[in-house]
Enzyme design. Structure first.
Site, PDB file in Angstrom:
ATOM      1  N   THR A  50       0.824  -1.212   0.000  1.00 63.62           N
ATOM      2  CA  THR A  50       0.000   0.000   0.000  1.00 63.62           C
ATOM      3  C   THR A  50       0.854   1.255   0.000  1.00 63.62           C
ATOM      4  O   THR A  50       0.526   2.232  -0.682  1.00 63.62           O
ATOM      5  CB  THR A  50      -0.971  -0.011   1.202  1.00 63.62           C
ATOM      6  OG1 THR A  50      -1.774  -1.197   1.130  1.00 63.62           O
ATOM      7  CG2 THR A  50      -1.875   1.207   1.182  1.00 63.62           C
TER       8      THR A  50
ATOM      9  N   GLU B  31      -5.236  -4.406  -2.731  1.00 61.94           N
ATOM     10  CA  GLU B  31      -5.951  -5.627  -2.331  1.00 61.94           C
ATOM     11  C   GLU B  31      -6.519  -6.367  -3.543  1.00 61.94           C
ATOM     12  O   GLU B  31      -7.639  -6.878  -3.525  1.00 61.94           O
ATOM     13  CB  GLU B  31      -7.067  -5.304  -1.325  1.00 61.94           C
ATOM     14  CG  GLU B  31      -6.602  -4.580  -0.082  1.00 61.94           C
ATOM     15  CD  GLU B  31      -5.672  -5.392   0.815  1.00 61.94           C
ATOM     16  OE1 GLU B  31      -5.548  -6.619   0.612  1.00 61.94           O
ATOM     17  OE2 GLU B  31      -5.062  -4.797   1.718  1.00 61.94           O
TER      18      GLU B  31
ATOM     19  N   CYS C  54      12.848 -15.500  11.439  1.00 57.08           N
ATOM     20  CA  CYS C  54      14.264 -15.752  11.144  1.00 57.08           C
ATOM     21  C   CYS C  54      14.905 -14.727  10.211  1.00 57.08           C
ATOM     22  O   CYS C  54      16.094 -14.802   9.949  1.00 57.08           O
ATOM     23  CB  CYS C  54      14.434 -17.136  10.533  1.00 57.08           C
ATOM     24  SG  CYS C  54      13.766 -17.282   8.866  1.00 57.08           S
TER      25      CYS C  54
END
EC number: 2.7.1.21
Length: 189
Positions: free
Chosen positions: A16, A86, A146
């Protein structure tokens, strides 16, 4: 020549904010754009694109049966670019309308969204954008556990991973986590 761009990334990859940046760059040069978003996305407000860092902007909501092509064609001023947020929630018809905007109106379209859901299935909009897009780019972010490249989205509920349920459940950081493949199957929760 206009093109259909599909830019996908996991949650928290900056999709966005990229839309808002592109819109700003066009508008700084006096070139109008149209920002649209799925009508399903009601996290903040209906008809608004909103980034997690607080930037927001009004957008045209897209329903499954909206005629996007006619909407763009009938605008009083031809836009220099159409930006979609979206896009994973778009219908097949919506995506084909976007391709027509590019091909028939010669207006570039940049569609941003998730590629796969929390079960690792393609969304309908993502599937058809992968088929029709002229250019496909990944917007990268890192695994919450990680720091390797995140390629999947982990849905959580009450701190536990969820692998079954409805494909669409509107949520943000409290529900979805960007993860690598290893931590999708074995999250450090």
């Amino acid at each position: 020549m206009a093109q259909l761009y599909y830019k996908y990334g996991t949650m928290n990859s900056g999709k966005t904010i990229e839309i808002l940046k592109v819109a700003h760059n066009y508008e700084e040069q006096g070139k109008p754009v149209v920002i649209m978003t799925s009508a399903l996305d009601t996290r903040d407000e209906f008809g608004v694109v909103s980034s997690r860092i607080g930037m927001r902007r009004e957008a045209v909501p897209i329903s499954d049966d909206m005629d996007i092509f006619s909407y763009i064609q009938n605008l009083p001023q031809k836009p220099y670019c159409v930006l979609i947020d979206e896009c994973q929630f778009l219908s097949k018809k919506n995506v084909y309308d976007l391709a027509r905007v590019v091909d028939d109106l010669d207006v570039p379209v940049m569609a941003f969204g998730l590629k796969n859901d929390f079960q690792n299935n393609l969304f309908e909009g993502s599937k058809h954008l992968l088929l029709l897009a002229d250019k496909i780019d990944e917007i990268k972010t890192i695994c919450q556990y990680c720091s390797k490249k995140a390629t999947m989205v982990l849905r959580t509920e009450n701190g536990k991973p969820v692998y079954e349920g409805d494909q669409i459940q509107i949520g943000g950081n409290e529900t979805y986590i960007p993860v690598c493949r290893k931590h999708y199957f074995n999250p450090d929760i």
